[in-house]
Design a protein around this motif. Structure first.
Motif, PDB file in Angstrom:
ATOM      1  N   ALA A 261       9.922 -11.964  -4.398  1.00 28.72           N
ATOM      2  CA  ALA A 261       9.822 -10.729  -3.598  1.00 28.72           C
ATOM      3  C   ALA A 261       8.479 -10.695  -2.874  1.00 28.72           C
ATOM      4  CB  ALA A 261       9.960  -9.507  -4.501  1.00 28.72           C
ATOM      5  N   ASP A 262       8.375  -9.822  -1.901  1.00 25.88           N
ATOM      6  CA  ASP A 262       7.119  -9.677  -1.174  1.00 25.88           C
ATOM      7  C   ASP A 262       6.050  -9.091  -2.094  1.00 25.88           C
ATOM      8  OD1 ASP A 262       8.139 -10.624   1.224  1.00 25.88           O
ATOM      9  OD2 ASP A 262       8.737  -8.626   1.902  1.00 25.88           O
ATOM     10  N   PRO A 263       4.869  -9.703  -2.125  1.00 28.90           N
ATOM     11  CA  PRO A 263       3.783  -9.183  -2.963  1.00 28.90           C
ATOM     12  C   PRO A 263       3.098  -7.995  -2.301  1.00 28.90           C
ATOM     13  CG  PRO A 263       3.037 -11.127  -1.804  1.00 28.90           C
ATOM     14  CD  PRO A 263       4.490 -10.946  -1.454  1.00 28.90           C
ATOM     15  N   VAL A 264       2.349  -7.247  -3.117  1.00 26.17           N
ATOM     16  CA  VAL A 264       1.556  -6.114  -2.607  1.00 26.17           C
ATOM     17  C   VAL A 264       0.088  -6.354  -2.935  1.00 26.17           C
ATOM     18  CG1 VAL A 264       3.485  -4.501  -2.866  1.00 26.17           C
ATOM     19  CG2 VAL A 264       1.804  -4.720  -4.705  1.00 26.17           C
ATOM     20  N   ASP A 265      -0.765  -5.597  -2.283  1.00 25.50           N
ATOM     21  CA  ASP A 265      -2.203  -5.683  -2.520  1.00 25.50           C
ATOM     22  C   ASP A 265      -2.506  -5.188  -3.934  1.00 25.50           C
ATOM     23  OD1 ASP A 265      -4.982  -5.550  -2.516  1.00 25.50           O
ATOM     24  OD2 ASP A 265      -5.111  -4.343  -0.695  1.00 25.50           O
ATOM     25  N   ALA A 266      -3.094  -6.044  -4.747  1.00 29.57           N
ATOM     26  CA  ALA A 266      -3.399  -5.705  -6.136  1.00 29.57           C
ATOM     27  C   ALA A 266      -4.560  -4.725  -6.248  1.00 29.57           C
ATOM     28  CB  ALA A 266      -3.705  -6.975  -6.932  1.00 29.57           C
ATOM     29  N   ARG A 267      -5.229  -4.414  -5.139  1.00 28.10           N
ATOM     30  CA  ARG A 267      -6.343  -3.471  -5.160  1.00 28.10           C
ATOM     31  C   ARG A 267      -5.919  -2.068  -4.748  1.00 28.10           C
ATOM     32  NH1 ARG A 267     -10.077  -7.433  -1.802  1.00 28.10           N
ATOM     33  NH2 ARG A 267      -8.074  -7.533  -0.771  1.00 28.10           N
ATOM     34  N   SER A 268      -4.610  -1.854  -4.608  1.00 27.46           N
ATOM     35  CA  SER A 268      -4.072  -0.547  -4.232  1.00 27.46           C
ATOM     36  C   SER A 268      -3.210  -0.010  -5.369  1.00 27.46           C
ATOM     37  CB  SER A 268      -3.227  -0.662  -2.959  1.00 27.46           C
ATOM     38  OG  SER A 268      -2.453   0.504  -2.779  1.00 27.46           O
ATOM     39  N   VAL A 269      -3.663   1.055  -6.014  1.00 29.31           N
ATOM     40  CA  VAL A 269      -2.918   1.596  -7.147  1.00 29.31           C
ATOM     41  C   VAL A 269      -1.535   2.077  -6.716  1.00 29.31           C
ATOM     42  CG1 VAL A 269      -3.787   3.969  -7.091  1.00 29.31           C
ATOM     43  CG2 VAL A 269      -3.156   2.931  -9.267  1.00 29.31           C
ATOM     44  N   LEU A 270      -1.414   2.660  -5.535  1.00 31.79           N
ATOM     45  CA  LEU A 270      -0.102   3.110  -5.071  1.00 31.79           C
ATOM     46  C   LEU A 270       0.847   1.941  -4.852  1.00 31.79           C
ATOM     47  CD1 LEU A 270      -1.050   6.005  -2.628  1.00 31.79           C
ATOM     48  CD2 LEU A 270      -0.137   6.158  -4.950  1.00 31.79           C
ATOM     49  N   SER A 271       0.330   0.843  -4.313  1.00 34.25           N
ATOM     50  CA  SER A 271       1.164  -0.337  -4.101  1.00 34.25           C
ATOM     51  C   SER A 271       1.622  -0.933  -5.425  1.00 34.25           C
ATOM     52  CB  SER A 271       0.398  -1.390  -3.295  1.00 34.25           C
ATOM     53  OG  SER A 271       0.134  -0.924  -2.005  1.00 34.25           O
ATOM     54  N   VAL A 272       0.710  -1.015  -6.386  1.00 34.81           N
ATOM     55  CA  VAL A 272       1.056  -1.572  -7.696  1.00 34.81           C
ATOM     56  C   VAL A 272       2.070  -0.670  -8.399  1.00 34.81           C
ATOM     57  CG1 VAL A 272       0.152  -2.194  -9.974  1.00 34.81           C
ATOM     58  CG2 VAL A 272      -1.103  -2.856  -7.915  1.00 34.81           C
ATOM     59  N   LEU A 273       1.857   0.630  -8.367  1.00 28.25           N
ATOM     60  CA  LEU A 273       2.798   1.564  -8.986  1.00 28.25           C
ATOM     61  C   LEU A 273       4.174   1.505  -8.328  1.00 28.25           C
ATOM     62  CD1 LEU A 273       0.521   4.677  -9.573  1.00 28.25           C
ATOM     63  CD2 LEU A 273       1.510   3.171 -11.320  1.00 28.25           C
ATOM     64  N   SER A 274       4.213   1.240  -7.031  1.00 29.34           N
ATOM     65  CA  SER A 274       5.486   1.193  -6.311  1.00 29.34           C
ATOM     66  C   SER A 274       6.377   0.046  -6.786  1.00 29.34           C
ATOM     67  CB  SER A 274       5.259   1.090  -4.802  1.00 29.34           C
ATOM     68  OG  SER A 274       4.845  -0.215  -4.440  1.00 29.34           O
ATOM     69  N   LEU A 275       5.804  -0.941  -7.444  1.00 33.64           N
ATOM     70  CA  LEU A 275       6.588  -2.067  -7.954  1.00 33.64           C
ATOM     71  C   LEU A 275       7.410  -1.691  -9.182  1.00 33.64           C
ATOM     72  CD1 LEU A 275       3.910  -4.906  -7.666  1.00 33.64           C
ATOM     73  CD2 LEU A 275       5.892  -4.549  -6.178  1.00 33.64           C
ATOM     74  N   THR A 276       7.047  -0.621  -9.852  1.00 36.23           N
ATOM     75  CA  THR A 276       7.700  -0.160 -11.092  1.00 36.23           C
ATOM     76  C   THR A 276       7.976  -1.320 -12.046  1.00 36.23           C
ATOM     77  OG1 THR A 276       9.926  -0.180 -10.132  1.00 36.23           O
ATOM     78  CG2 THR A 276       8.695   1.904 -10.026  1.00 36.23           C
ATOM     79  N   ILE A 277       6.915  -1.994 -12.429  1.00 37.39           N
ATOM     80  CA  ILE A 277       7.012  -3.158 -13.307  1.00 37.39           C
ATOM     81  C   ILE A 277       6.955  -2.706 -14.757  1.00 37.39           C
ATOM     82  CG2 ILE A 277       5.865  -5.279 -14.013  1.00 37.39           C
ATOM     83  CD1 ILE A 277       4.886  -5.502 -11.091  1.00 37.39           C
ATOM     84  N   GLY A 278       7.928  -3.132 -15.536  1.00 38.42           N
ATOM     85  CA  GLY A 278       8.024  -2.745 -16.937  1.00 38.42           C
ATOM     86  C   GLY A 278       7.515  -3.809 -17.890  1.00 38.42           C
ATOM     87  N   HIS A 279       7.480  -3.434 -19.160  1.00 35.88           N
ATOM     88  CA  HIS A 279       7.039  -4.338 -20.233  1.00 35.88           C
ATOM     89  C   HIS A 279       7.903  -5.607 -20.251  1.00 35.88           C
ATOM     90  CE1 HIS A 279       5.816  -5.784 -24.138  1.00 35.88           C
ATOM     91  NE2 HIS A 279       7.089  -5.839 -24.479  1.00 35.88           N
TER      92      HIS A 279
END
Length: 88
Positions: free
Chosen positions: A40-58
């Motif tokens: 999938a397309d990656p997001v900027d790891a320095r953006s909390v909104l971008s990281v949260l938008s991935l909804t990555i689980g345990h």
């Protein structure tokens, strides 16, 4: 651009507090750092909104990519964070 695959260790995944800690650590590195699901397309790891938008689980696998002078160091440090329990 070097990359590494990591499984998320936090029992709550990358939500709120764990995502904030990860983003803060990613922001310390001078080059570009991205995170995303494999294929999938990656997001900027320095953006909390971008990281949260991935909804990555345990237990989910993510791909970290880093670019710049200390890319390998950034990947090593950030991958260690992701496999740990950041919610503890």
């Amino acid at each position: 651009m070097p990359e590494i695959k990591v499984k998320i260790g936090s029992p709550v995944g990358l939500h709120a507090r764990p995502a904030g800690l990860f983003v803060k650590a990613a922001a310390k590195h001078g080059g570009s750092v991205t995170i995303g699901r494999p294929g999938a397309d990656p997001v900027d790891a320095r953006s909390v909104l971008s990281v949260l938008s991935l909804t990555i689980g345990h237990g989910e696998e993510v791909v970290l990519r880093a670019e710049g002078e200390n890319a390998d160091t950034a990947l090593a440090e950030l991958s260690q964070l992701l496999v740990s329990d950041l919610d503890a």
